[in-house]
Design a protein around this motif. Sequence first.
Motif, PDB file in Angstrom:
ATOM      1  N   GLU A   3       0.938  -1.426  -0.074  1.00  0.00           N
ATOM      2  CA  GLU A   3      -0.117  -0.042  -0.188  1.00  0.00           C
ATOM      3  C   GLU A   3       1.100   1.197   0.047  1.00  0.00           C
ATOM      4  O   GLU A   3       0.598   2.312  -0.535  1.00  0.00           O
ATOM      5  N   LEU A   4       1.902   1.297   0.912  1.00  0.00           N
ATOM      6  CA  LEU A   4       2.815   2.449   0.735  1.00  0.00           C
ATOM      7  C   LEU A   4       3.499   2.695  -0.394  1.00  0.00           C
ATOM      8  O   LEU A   4       3.536   3.831  -1.188  1.00  0.00           O
ATOM      9  N   ILE A 108     -12.305   7.994 -12.858  1.00  0.00           N
ATOM     10  CA  ILE A 108     -13.622   7.414 -12.190  1.00  0.00           C
ATOM     11  C   ILE A 108     -14.903   7.842 -13.168  1.00  0.00           C
ATOM     12  O   ILE A 108     -14.553   8.422 -14.087  1.00  0.00           O
ATOM     13  N   ASN A 109     -15.834   7.003 -13.017  1.00  0.00           N
ATOM     14  CA  ASN A 109     -16.976   7.038 -13.880  1.00  0.00           C
ATOM     15  C   ASN A 109     -17.748   8.129 -13.646  1.00  0.00           C
ATOM     16  O   ASN A 109     -18.463   8.852 -14.831  1.00  0.00           O
ATOM     17  N   ALA A 110     -17.918   8.898 -12.518  1.00  0.00           N
ATOM     18  CA  ALA A 110     -18.522  10.207 -12.358  1.00  0.00           C
ATOM     19  C   ALA A 110     -17.401  11.584 -12.523  1.00  0.00           C
ATOM     20  O   ALA A 110     -17.619  12.599 -12.064  1.00  0.00           O
ATOM     21  N   TYR A 114     -17.610  15.291 -10.948  1.00  0.00           N
ATOM     22  CA  TYR A 114     -16.312  15.500 -10.060  1.00  0.00           C
ATOM     23  C   TYR A 114     -15.719  16.930 -10.482  1.00  0.00           C
ATOM     24  O   TYR A 114     -15.695  17.747  -9.769  1.00  0.00           O
TER      25      TYR A 114
ATOM     26  N   ILE B   2      -5.183   0.786   5.704  1.00  0.00           N
ATOM     27  CA  ILE B   2      -5.142   2.135   5.460  1.00  0.00           C
ATOM     28  C   ILE B   2      -6.490   2.797   5.260  1.00  0.00           C
ATOM     29  O   ILE B   2      -6.762   3.931   5.865  1.00  0.00           O
ATOM     30  N   GLU B  51     -20.708   6.997  -5.004  1.00  0.00           N
ATOM     31  CA  GLU B  51     -19.683   8.019  -5.494  1.00  0.00           C
ATOM     32  C   GLU B  51     -20.709   9.096  -5.791  1.00  0.00           C
ATOM     33  O   GLU B  51     -20.623  10.454  -5.847  1.00  0.00           O
ATOM     34  N   PHE B  52     -21.916   8.778  -6.550  1.00  0.00           N
ATOM     35  CA  PHE B  52     -22.982   9.894  -7.168  1.00  0.00           C
ATOM     36  C   PHE B  52     -23.276  10.616  -6.107  1.00  0.00           C
ATOM     37  O   PHE B  52     -23.298  11.855  -5.977  1.00  0.00           O
ATOM     38  N   ILE B  55     -20.556  12.958  -4.515  1.00  0.00           N
ATOM     39  CA  ILE B  55     -19.931  13.997  -5.286  1.00  0.00           C
ATOM     40  C   ILE B  55     -21.247  15.116  -5.268  1.00  0.00           C
ATOM     41  O   ILE B  55     -21.197  16.427  -5.531  1.00  0.00           O
ATOM     42  N   ALA B 131     -20.995   0.732 -11.763  1.00  0.00           N
ATOM     43  CA  ALA B 131     -21.073   2.096 -12.151  1.00  0.00           C
ATOM     44  C   ALA B 131     -22.211   2.646 -11.245  1.00  0.00           C
ATOM     45  O   ALA B 131     -23.277   2.613 -11.683  1.00  0.00           O
ATOM     46  N   THR B 133     -23.495   5.584 -10.735  1.00  0.00           N
ATOM     47  CA  THR B 133     -24.276   6.735 -11.306  1.00  0.00           C
ATOM     48  C   THR B 133     -25.290   5.920 -12.324  1.00  0.00           C
ATOM     49  O   THR B 133     -26.364   6.392 -12.462  1.00  0.00           O
TER      50      THR B 133
END
Lengths: 340, 204
Positions: A3-4, A108-110, A114, B2, B51-52, B55, B131, B133
């Motif tokens: 991860e680092l 990303i899909n959106a 964004y 994390i 996510e939709f 945002i 997806a 959205t």
Amino acid sequence: MAELIELVWILTKIGVILGPLILSVAYLTYAERKIIGWIQNRNGPNRVGPLGLLQPFADVFKLMFKEVVLPANANRFLFLIAPLLSLMPALAAWAVIPFGAGLVLTDINAGLLYVLAMTSLGVYGVILAGWAANSKYSMLGAMRSAAQIVSYEIAMGFALVGVLMAAGTMNMSGIVQSQAGPIWNWFWLPLLPLFVVYWISGVAETNRAPFDVAEGESEIVAGFHVEYSGVAFAVFFLAEYANMILISGLAVILFMGGWYSPFHGLPVLGPVFDLVPGLVWFVIKVAGFLYLYLWFRATFPRYRYDQIMRLGWKVLIPVTVVWLVVLALMILAGFGPWFD
Amino acid sequence: MITQAIFYFFAVVLIFAATMVITARNPVHAAMYLVLAFFNSAALWIMAGAEFLGIVLVLVYVGAVMVLFLFVVMMLDINLEKLREGFIRHLYIGVPIAAVMVVQMLLVVGSGIMDPATLPSGDLPIPEDAANTALLGSVLYTVYVYPFELAAVILLVAIIAAIMLTLRRREGTKHQDPGRQVKVRKEDRVRTVDLPRNQQSGSR
């Protein structure tokens, strides 16, 4: 551990995007002064370095060594954080911008959503700067700018809805891929009114001439950043120019076919021009739009404030609404080479 | 590991910001803490795979609603001392309301509807390639199309009502009609006058 390494890799990519971006900002200011100089039959900066090429660095060092003056009745914390609040969204939006096929930080899909969210945050830096400085001119500039940005965001959002309908996806790379083909295949042609509306709103969103009443020098000195000096002022400057590059980059991705060459897919010319990497085409197109910004600034007089509002609400928004209906019909009819 | 650290970071900042919204003295600071709270909850939603929604929370609440809020708060001339003195006075009505709300929330949470074990499982965690959205859109415009359209019409009615409430014809405003401004021709405004040359120069 894995991860680092992933984290370090992501940070490296962010650096690879931001480094050239900040350098472009520096040379955009140089280009602006040179081009406007030539348009006005002057030479522009030509003293520092050959052809004045080191001028941006001279400016940066000058600003860095200047004192940041805190006005007596300013709200200290908000006054200092406002420049950062305007810079942060201008840089964060670059995370989803594809520079070439697959050359993107996060796919990303959106993505479009964004970008819209990030650009709508820039207004905070402006209003807080205006309010925290506790100065009348700042406050007036901030109010003008906030009302203007909020109004033009609507027209811009509608224009982006058109792109979204035409492409059928909000993924930025997907939008570019759906425009694959020569120059008449790109979305600027079927979405021409939306493209024009987007570009006008983009210029208004970044508070650039002819919509720069937020800092109208002749009336309110310098608007919202009148009390800023030194590095704090430099950060506002950086944010403004980073936003200009961002709006130009978005125009290229959404309407001008992103990384495709203008002859992509044609019999002979296509393969020849495809030898040039997509990144280069992207940069050339972005530079074209940035030139438009400078050209506008050199040639158009500033709009009056009520005219700006009238243009945004009574002209641009109705145009977008009408064209969205037309676009829906075009998509249903499978019109032209775009929607088959 | 994390991921959990990031989650707790956002959660702690969210709770801190939410507390500061109601305790900050300066209303502009309170509004900014509310922005921070929205931002962190958006981050948490995105971590949960929505996510939709995340945002859109930033776009609508932070990008539009809070800007107008801040606008209003900045224009107010608020006396900070006056704001603080009402705290004890309003306590006797505030505490019962808070108590009722806590009881109601406990009833909802405690009744087991929110128990993860009884929730319809779906696909948790959400698969990477879903997806969000697109799925949300396809459900909104098919299954829930009538409620969705209804909500849109109600919003439209609210917009028109709000505009009608504030739209008054005031006397004495310097209103400009752009149509008439555009139609103006040189002949309407400019008059050329032949001035006879003054014979005795300097007599003015």
